[in-house]
Design an enzyme around this catalytic site. Sequence first.
Site, short mmCIF file in Angstrom:
data_model
loop_
_atom_site.label_atom_id
_atom_site.label_comp_id
_atom_site.label_asym_id
_atom_site.label_seq_id
_atom_site.Cartn_x
_atom_site.Cartn_y
_atom_site.Cartn_z
N GLU A 1 0.76 -1.25 0.00
CA GLU A 1 0.00 0.00 0.00
C GLU A 1 0.80 1.30 0.00
O GLU A 1 0.69 2.11 0.93
CB GLU A 1 -0.99 -0.01 1.18
CG GLU A 1 -2.04 -1.09 1.01
CD GLU A 1 -3.23 -0.97 1.97
OE1 GLU A 1 -3.15 -0.21 2.95
OE2 GLU A 1 -4.25 -1.64 1.71
N GLU B 1 -5.56 -7.97 -0.75
CA GLU B 1 -6.37 -7.59 0.42
C GLU B 1 -7.77 -7.23 -0.04
O GLU B 1 -7.95 -6.41 -0.95
CB GLU B 1 -5.80 -6.38 1.17
CG GLU B 1 -4.60 -6.68 2.04
CD GLU B 1 -4.20 -5.50 2.93
OE1 GLU B 1 -5.07 -4.66 3.25
OE2 GLU B 1 -3.01 -5.42 3.28
#
Length: 387
Positions: free
Chosen positions: A211, A321
């Site tokens: 991320e 995710e």
Amino acid sequence: MLKYALIVLATTSVVLSQQSTWGQCGGIGWSGPTACASGSNCQVLNPYYSQCVPGAPAPSSTASAPAPSQTVPTGFLPRLGGVNTAGYDFSVATDGSFTGTGVTPPASQFPHFANEGANLFRIPFAWQLMTPTVGGTINSSFFSTYDQTVQAALNSGPNVYVIVDLHNYARWNGQIIAQGGPTNAQFASIWTQLAAKYGSNQRIIFGIMNEPHDIPSVSTWVDTVQQTVNAIRAAGATNYLLLPGSSWSSAQAFPTEAGPLLVKVTDPLGGTNKLIFDVHKYLDSDNSGTHPDCTTDNVSVLQTLVSFLQTNGNRQAILSETGGGNTASCEQLLGNELAYVKSAYPTLAGFSVWAAGAFDTTYVLTVTPNGNQDQPLWVDAVQPNLP
Ligand SMILES: *[C@@H]1O[C@H](CO)[C@@H](O)[C@H](O)[C@H]1NC(C)=O
Ligand SMILES: *[C@@H]1O[C@H](CO)[C@@H](O)[C@H](O)[C@H]1NC(C)=O
């Protein structure tokens, strides 16, 4: 975009069983039931996957099934599905600072989930635990602890893959790699060292960075990714690599933000089959994965991504995710999303749900089993969509 078509169901043989709604009902290599539970009909999503979709048009004897012309290109990842086993990342802040000690995910979860069909475990860790100084050598004591978890995951099944996930948001202690923070060489150093340790195992996938977000220059970030790929290959590792984009690895932003640059990253091995794009998607009201309720299945986001990947070199991505609370809305909407991911193989190689591991059973997105008993979200939305 996927083309929807009708399928001809075999009507001559005795129907032994019916597939439940959203379950698989056909595709290359499928030997399970081809008839759907009442109210749904079998729809061809691609040559590998047909699915029982509620309200889909009934099979017609005049329609013809498409010829299975497409094959999975050599060297693509197989279809994967599983879960994040968190713990070694606990207390990594989104600015890449770290204050904790890490928590070991229970090893018993790997055989538990593998026995149910999971074949992917993502194992996040803090950069600061692996190399206590930036650009420094790996702490052999921490590595040995981490590696025991990796080996427990690999040993849970002969076809289980592990994502080694550097969970630092493109940052070390508040500063962005090559954009005010660590140099590209300091970042490449941890991967050069991990390549030496894990480069001989093709079932270990390198998750280069979790991320990246609020990156001033996406093109500078993509250059960092390229240099990291080069360093890993220079160290002799031929593993699959997960290339991270921007905006928290957003699946939605990928086709317009980092994607057009990331598709140009080259692999010193040749070809691009081993460069897989890493995307995330949450289904709550603000896309953050912090609320128990889901408001969308966001399948349209993934369809746009699939279309982008197919028209930009026929590439693969993995949804490393996604998740939701143990609520009726998420059981429905996450189930829809994961069924779509499964149907979009090989473009979408698969998914890992956030999260089990050292999270306790009260965490808002928990899929950590209660003893041997799985969470409702796992049973209703995840398990039916495992490979
Ligand atoms: C190395 O790892 C061990 C075990 O996790 C830890 O106790 C030790 O403090 C670490 N060393 C450094 C310098 O951080
Ligand atoms: C995906 O879901 C998010 C969160 O609900 C929403 O803001 C966004 O508009 C959705 N995107 C599409 C294309 O449906």
